[in-house]
Design a protein around this motif. Sequence first.
Motif, PDB file in Angstrom:
ATOM      1  N   ILE A   7       0.838  -1.193   0.000  1.00 37.55           N
ATOM      2  CA  ILE A   7       0.000   0.000   0.000  1.00 37.55           C
ATOM      3  C   ILE A   7       0.878   1.249   0.000  1.00 37.55           C
ATOM      4  O   ILE A   7       1.847   1.344   0.744  1.00 37.55           O
ATOM      5  CB  ILE A   7      -0.947  -0.020   1.203  1.00 37.55           C
ATOM      6  CG1 ILE A   7      -1.937  -1.177   1.025  1.00 37.55           C
ATOM      7  CG2 ILE A   7      -1.687   1.308   1.359  1.00 37.55           C
ATOM      8  CD1 ILE A   7      -2.841  -1.416   2.187  1.00 37.55           C
ATOM      9  N   GLY A   8       0.523   2.182  -0.888  1.00 37.55           N
ATOM     10  CA  GLY A   8       1.250   3.441  -0.999  1.00 37.55           C
ATOM     11  C   GLY A   8       2.296   3.475  -2.099  1.00 37.55           C
ATOM     12  O   GLY A   8       2.805   4.537  -2.433  1.00 37.55           O
ATOM     13  N   ARG A   9       2.642   2.320  -2.671  1.00 37.25           N
ATOM     14  CA  ARG A   9       3.641   2.280  -3.748  1.00 37.25           C
ATOM     15  C   ARG A   9       3.077   2.899  -5.017  1.00 37.25           C
ATOM     16  O   ARG A   9       1.898   2.746  -5.327  1.00 37.25           O
ATOM     17  CB  ARG A   9       4.079   0.843  -4.065  1.00 37.25           C
ATOM     18  CG  ARG A   9       4.720   0.069  -2.950  1.00 37.25           C
ATOM     19  CD  ARG A   9       6.220   0.211  -2.787  1.00 37.25           C
ATOM     20  NE  ARG A   9       7.047   0.143  -3.950  1.00 37.25           N
ATOM     21  CZ  ARG A   9       7.774  -0.902  -4.336  1.00 37.25           C
ATOM     22  NH1 ARG A   9       7.705  -2.036  -3.670  1.00 37.25           N
ATOM     23  NH2 ARG A   9       8.551  -0.827  -5.379  1.00 37.25           N
ATOM     24  N   ILE A  10       3.928   3.565  -5.759  1.00 39.25           N
ATOM     25  CA  ILE A  10       3.556   4.145  -7.052  1.00 39.25           C
ATOM     26  C   ILE A  10       3.813   3.106  -8.137  1.00 39.25           C
ATOM     27  O   ILE A  10       4.892   2.518  -8.195  1.00 39.25           O
ATOM     28  CB  ILE A  10       4.380   5.414  -7.353  1.00 39.25           C
ATOM     29  CG1 ILE A  10       4.179   6.458  -6.251  1.00 39.25           C
ATOM     30  CG2 ILE A  10       4.041   5.972  -8.730  1.00 39.25           C
ATOM     31  CD1 ILE A  10       2.801   7.037  -6.172  1.00 39.25           C
ATOM     32  N   ARG A  28      -0.474   5.544 -16.876  1.00 41.69           N
ATOM     33  CA  ARG A  28      -0.877   6.585 -15.930  1.00 41.69           C
ATOM     34  C   ARG A  28      -0.303   6.254 -14.564  1.00 41.69           C
ATOM     35  O   ARG A  28      -0.213   5.085 -14.172  1.00 41.69           O
ATOM     36  CB  ARG A  28      -2.400   6.665 -15.818  1.00 41.69           C
ATOM     37  CG  ARG A  28      -3.106   6.996 -17.111  1.00 41.69           C
ATOM     38  CD  ARG A  28      -2.816   8.412 -17.516  1.00 41.69           C
ATOM     39  NE  ARG A  28      -3.604   8.770 -18.692  1.00 41.69           N
ATOM     40  CZ  ARG A  28      -3.236   9.695 -19.547  1.00 41.69           C
ATOM     41  NH1 ARG A  28      -2.095  10.346 -19.366  1.00 41.69           N
ATOM     42  NH2 ARG A  28      -3.987   9.982 -20.573  1.00 41.69           N
ATOM     43  N   ALA A  29       0.069   7.275 -13.821  1.00 38.15           N
ATOM     44  CA  ALA A  29       0.545   7.064 -12.454  1.00 38.15           C
ATOM     45  C   ALA A  29      -0.610   6.552 -11.608  1.00 38.15           C
ATOM     46  O   ALA A  29      -1.757   6.963 -11.783  1.00 38.15           O
ATOM     47  CB  ALA A  29       1.073   8.371 -11.872  1.00 38.15           C
ATOM     48  N   ALA A  30      -0.311   5.628 -10.704  1.00 33.98           N
ATOM     49  CA  ALA A  30      -1.325   5.079  -9.812  1.00 33.98           C
ATOM     50  C   ALA A  30      -0.692   4.759  -8.465  1.00 33.98           C
ATOM     51  O   ALA A  30       0.504   4.493  -8.380  1.00 33.98           O
ATOM     52  CB  ALA A  30      -1.953   3.824 -10.415  1.00 33.98           C
ATOM     53  N   VAL A  31      -1.506   4.805  -7.430  1.00 35.08           N
ATOM     54  CA  VAL A  31      -1.070   4.477  -6.080  1.00 35.08           C
ATOM     55  C   VAL A  31      -1.815   3.215  -5.645  1.00 35.08           C
ATOM     56  O   VAL A  31      -3.041   3.130  -5.806  1.00 35.08           O
ATOM     57  CB  VAL A  31      -1.384   5.629  -5.103  1.00 35.08           C
ATOM     58  CG1 VAL A  31      -0.964   5.269  -3.688  1.00 35.08           C
ATOM     59  CG2 VAL A  31      -0.715   6.910  -5.555  1.00 35.08           C
ATOM     60  N   VAL A  45      -4.287  -5.838  -7.143  1.00 32.77           N
ATOM     61  CA  VAL A  45      -4.287  -4.744  -6.182  1.00 32.77           C
ATOM     62  C   VAL A  45      -5.433  -3.794  -6.498  1.00 32.77           C
ATOM     63  O   VAL A  45      -5.983  -3.805  -7.600  1.00 32.77           O
ATOM     64  CB  VAL A  45      -2.949  -3.958  -6.197  1.00 32.77           C
ATOM     65  CG1 VAL A  45      -1.776  -4.845  -5.814  1.00 32.77           C
ATOM     66  CG2 VAL A  45      -2.710  -3.299  -7.545  1.00 32.77           C
ATOM     67  N   GLY A  46      -5.773  -2.965  -5.527  1.00 26.11           N
ATOM     68  CA  GLY A  46      -6.677  -1.846  -5.748  1.00 26.11           C
ATOM     69  C   GLY A  46      -5.834  -0.623  -6.028  1.00 26.11           C
ATOM     70  O   GLY A  46      -4.783  -0.420  -5.407  1.00 26.11           O
ATOM     71  N   LEU A  47      -6.269   0.198  -6.985  1.00 25.44           N
ATOM     72  CA  LEU A  47      -5.484   1.365  -7.397  1.00 25.44           C
ATOM     73  C   LEU A  47      -6.301   2.650  -7.374  1.00 25.44           C
ATOM     74  O   LEU A  47      -7.500   2.631  -7.666  1.00 25.44           O
ATOM     75  CB  LEU A  47      -4.970   1.180  -8.829  1.00 25.44           C
ATOM     76  CG  LEU A  47      -4.007   0.038  -9.103  1.00 25.44           C
ATOM     77  CD1 LEU A  47      -3.723  -0.048 -10.600  1.00 25.44           C
ATOM     78  CD2 LEU A  47      -2.729   0.224  -8.321  1.00 25.44           C
ATOM     79  N   ALA A  48      -5.627   3.741  -7.062  1.00 23.92           N
ATOM     80  CA  ALA A  48      -6.131   5.092  -7.303  1.00 23.92           C
ATOM     81  C   ALA A  48      -5.310   5.610  -8.483  1.00 23.92           C
ATOM     82  O   ALA A  48      -4.108   5.842  -8.357  1.00 23.92           O
ATOM     83  CB  ALA A  48      -5.946   5.986  -6.083  1.00 23.92           C
ATOM     84  N   GLY A  54      -8.707  13.783 -13.775  1.00 18.33           N
ATOM     85  CA  GLY A  54      -9.305  13.361 -12.517  1.00 18.33           C
ATOM     86  C   GLY A  54      -8.822  12.008 -12.059  1.00 18.33           C
ATOM     87  O   GLY A  54      -7.934  11.407 -12.655  1.00 18.33           O
ATOM     88  N   PHE A  55      -9.418  11.539 -10.973  1.00 18.88           N
ATOM     89  CA  PHE A  55      -9.045  10.265 -10.359  1.00 18.88           C
ATOM     90  C   PHE A  55      -9.947   9.144 -10.863  1.00 18.88           C
ATOM     91  O   PHE A  55     -11.112   9.365 -11.206  1.00 18.88           O
ATOM     92  CB  PHE A  55      -9.185  10.338  -8.838  1.00 18.88           C
ATOM     93  CG  PHE A  55      -8.240  11.288  -8.188  1.00 18.88           C
ATOM     94  CD1 PHE A  55      -6.911  10.954  -8.003  1.00 18.88           C
ATOM     95  CD2 PHE A  55      -8.685  12.520  -7.747  1.00 18.88           C
ATOM     96  CE1 PHE A  55      -6.030  11.831  -7.401  1.00 18.88           C
ATOM     97  CE2 PHE A  55      -7.813  13.404  -7.144  1.00 18.88           C
ATOM     98  CZ  PHE A  55      -6.499  13.057  -6.967  1.00 18.88           C
ATOM     99  N   PHE A  56      -9.415   7.947 -10.856  1.00 22.50           N
ATOM    100  CA  PHE A  56     -10.157   6.747 -11.210  1.00 22.50           C
ATOM    101  C   PHE A  56      -9.762   5.690 -10.196  1.00 22.50           C
ATOM    102  O   PHE A  56      -8.581   5.537  -9.888  1.00 22.50           O
ATOM    103  CB  PHE A  56      -9.784   6.311 -12.630  1.00 22.50           C
ATOM    104  CG  PHE A  56     -10.313   4.975 -13.026  1.00 22.50           C
ATOM    105  CD1 PHE A  56     -11.653   4.784 -13.300  1.00 22.50           C
ATOM    106  CD2 PHE A  56      -9.458   3.890 -13.128  1.00 22.50           C
ATOM    107  CE1 PHE A  56     -12.136   3.539 -13.667  1.00 22.50           C
ATOM    108  CE2 PHE A  56      -9.934   2.642 -13.506  1.00 22.50           C
ATOM    109  CZ  PHE A  56     -11.281   2.472 -13.771  1.00 22.50           C
TER     110      PHE A  56
END
Length: 94
Positions: A7-10, A28-31, A45-48, A54-56
């Motif tokens: 969690i928290g990794r780019i 695209r960058a994701a966290v 994993v779950g991603l932001a 905007g965010f997805f």
Amino acid sequence: MTQQPSIGRIVHYVSHGTPGGEYTKECRAAVITELTSDPEHPDQVGLAVLNPTGFFFNQACEHHEAEGDDEAGMPGGGALNHPGGTWHWPERTA
């Protein structure tokens, strides 16, 4: 995969693009926001996802190693070598 998701990794998320080709697949960058506990899919994993507009949020996103990745786990290839809707480790730059 030599790196382990946490969690928290780019990471990079590969967008799907549009069927008509107006928009191509893009990294695209994701966290990483969550790790799955499914033993059959340990790299899901779950991603932001951070898009310019905007965010997805995506749950249960599959990891994909690209053609050109080497045994040491160094990623390669960019978006064209990954299916849309997957994530991968960012490519190294010189």
